[in-house]
Design an enzyme around this catalytic site. Structure first.
Site, short mmCIF file in Angstrom:
data_model
loop_
_atom_site.label_atom_id
_atom_site.label_comp_id
_atom_site.label_asym_id
_atom_site.label_seq_id
_atom_site.Cartn_x
_atom_site.Cartn_y
_atom_site.Cartn_z
N HIS A 55 0.85 -1.19 0.00
CA HIS A 55 0.00 0.00 0.00
C HIS A 55 0.89 1.25 0.00
O HIS A 55 2.10 1.17 0.23
CB HIS A 55 -0.92 0.00 1.22
N GLU A 57 1.30 3.71 2.05
CA GLU A 57 2.01 4.02 3.28
C GLU A 57 3.29 3.19 3.40
O GLU A 57 4.33 3.69 3.85
CB GLU A 57 1.11 3.76 4.49
N SER A 173 -20.29 9.93 -37.39
CA SER A 173 -20.04 10.49 -36.05
C SER A 173 -18.58 10.82 -35.81
O SER A 173 -18.23 11.21 -34.70
CB SER A 173 -20.50 9.48 -34.99
N TRP A 175 -15.43 13.20 -36.59
CA TRP A 175 -15.49 13.24 -35.14
C TRP A 175 -16.31 14.45 -34.73
O TRP A 175 -16.14 15.54 -35.27
CB TRP A 175 -14.09 13.36 -34.54
N THR A 201 -23.26 0.17 -31.19
CA THR A 201 -21.98 0.89 -31.28
C THR A 201 -20.87 -0.05 -31.73
O THR A 201 -20.01 0.32 -32.54
CB THR A 201 -21.63 1.51 -29.92
N ARG A 212 -5.38 4.51 -25.30
CA ARG A 212 -4.26 4.81 -26.19
C ARG A 212 -3.68 6.19 -25.89
O ARG A 212 -2.70 6.32 -25.16
CB ARG A 212 -4.73 4.72 -27.65
N GLU A 301 -20.04 3.97 -22.62
CA GLU A 301 -19.80 4.92 -23.71
C GLU A 301 -20.89 4.93 -24.78
O GLU A 301 -20.76 5.63 -25.77
CB GLU A 301 -18.45 4.63 -24.36
#
Length: 372
Positions: A55, A57, A173, A175, A201, A212, A301
């Site tokens: 962790h 810490e 679509s 962009w 989609t 990316r 999305e």
């Protein structure tokens, strides 16, 4: 004790910065940052490592070595006092001789219940809450829901024109949003455990659904991994040749009925049958299954029908909308949200805690779905 409030704020801001470096690569653990300060200088710092490793810490304590004795610890989340994949952080803090611990946010894990604070104070270590709480809560918002419900945190993301369209009437679509906004969207992907789309989609765009091009200020630390890809495909239309099946990581196909399951599995898909009463994928069951697989956050999305179904079922926690200064027009051009929707404005979903950020002309609107 740090007497300069500005210095203390700087140390906690550094801890928050370190925590962001862990975002998206340490689930199901929360991303945490820690800074050790002694005699006015940082002597050790660290962020959460992948599950099973140290962790934040512990990383900071190991970096400081013997200088940790008498030092002050600034940490974005209450140190754990229970045995999990690793030993309790509170034990290491106490054994190192840390004099004071500044915490930005308490651990929402029900098994904790301020046990970390109690363990430190019982050992004679002074504990205080520090400024930076808002940023710290943002860091753990997904973890907080997941650890208390077992269900992933759901972020609905879409890009649209100024007149509310996600494509032209012919379906073009690319962009709507600009390059800076698209990098921002990849930054969002880098911070979640899974990216989800509907079959429409997936068929229209044949997306890779990978991380990316990420903005420099959102890049996580080392050992970045690709988020799980989830396709909601009620009738099994995803072809075995889909581009995402060639990518690193897991592609989960959630379906109600599929004829070519063997071919999809051969191509690399993890096929999950979750039929609902209406013949569509049972979305609440899908989210429950993802939670059981330790998926703490999902970025949805699109497309419009999937987003609409998610909103209709009350499954969305947060909305990120990218609005481009473009007018598309056309009654047949689709909007970002389908489904039943609200019958009256009184029934419309009004987001809270809304913020706005401009990205080279595009406007990013972020808001939260009211709860309770």
């Amino acid at each position: 004790m740090t007497s300069d409030p500005k210095a203390a704020q700087t140390y906690m801001a550094r801890a928050v910065e370190l925590a962001w470096q862990a975002m998206g690569r340490v689930s199901p653990n929360p991303p945490v940052g820690a800074v050790l300060v002694k005699d006015g200088r940082i002597v050790g710092e660290g962020s959460t490592q992948p599950p099973g490793d140290a962790h934040a810490e512990i990383v900071a304590l190991e970096a400081a070595g013997r200088l940790a004795t008498g030092a002050e610890l600034y940490v974005t989340l209450e140190p754990c006092a229970h045995q999990g994949r690793t030993a309790p952080c509170t034990t290491a803090i106490i054994d190192a001789g840390v004099s004071r611990v500044h915490i930005a946010a308490l651990d929402p894990n029900p098994i904790t219940d301020k046990a970390g604070v109690a363990a430190l104070e019982d050992a004679g270590i002074s504990v205080s809450m520090r400024d930076g709480t808002e940023d710290a809560q943002l860091l753990i918002e997904a973890f907080a829901k997941y650890i208390t419900t077992g269900i992933p945190y759901i972020v609905a993301k879409f890009a649209m024109s100024l007149d509310g369209k996600i494509a032209t009437r012919a379906g073009d679509s690319r962009w709507i949003s600009n390059e800076t906004s698209r990098r921002f969207a990849h930054g969002l992907r880098s911070e979640v455990d899974a990216v989800m789309v509907g079959i429409g989609t997936a068929l229209a765009d044949d997306p890779q659904l990978t991380v990316r091009d990420v903005p420099a200020n959102r890049k996580p630390g080392s050992q970045r991994r690709q988020p799980m890809r989830v396709v909601v495909d009620s009738t099994g239309k995803l072809p075995p040749t889909a581009a995402m099946l060639d990518e690193e990581g897991i592609t989960l196909l959630a379906t109600a009925h599929v004829d070519n399951e063997a071919a999809l599995r051969e191509a690399g898909a993890d096929v999950l049958s979750l039929p609902g009463a209406d013949g569509q994928v049972d979305l609440p069951a899908l989210l429950k299954t993802l939670g059981e697989r330790e998926v703490t956050s999902v970025l949805v999305e699109g497309g419009g029908e999937l987003l609409g179904s998610m909103f209709d079922a009350g499954l969305v926690d947060k909305v990120v909308a990218i609005v481009a200064p473009v007018i598309i027009g056309g009654t047949q051009a689709k909007g970002p949200i389908g489904g039943r929707g609200a019958q009256t404005l009184m029934d419309a979903l009004r987001l809270e805690r809304v913020t706005y950020v401009e990205l080279d002309g595009d406007m990013v609107v972020v808001g939260y779905v009211p709860r309770g």
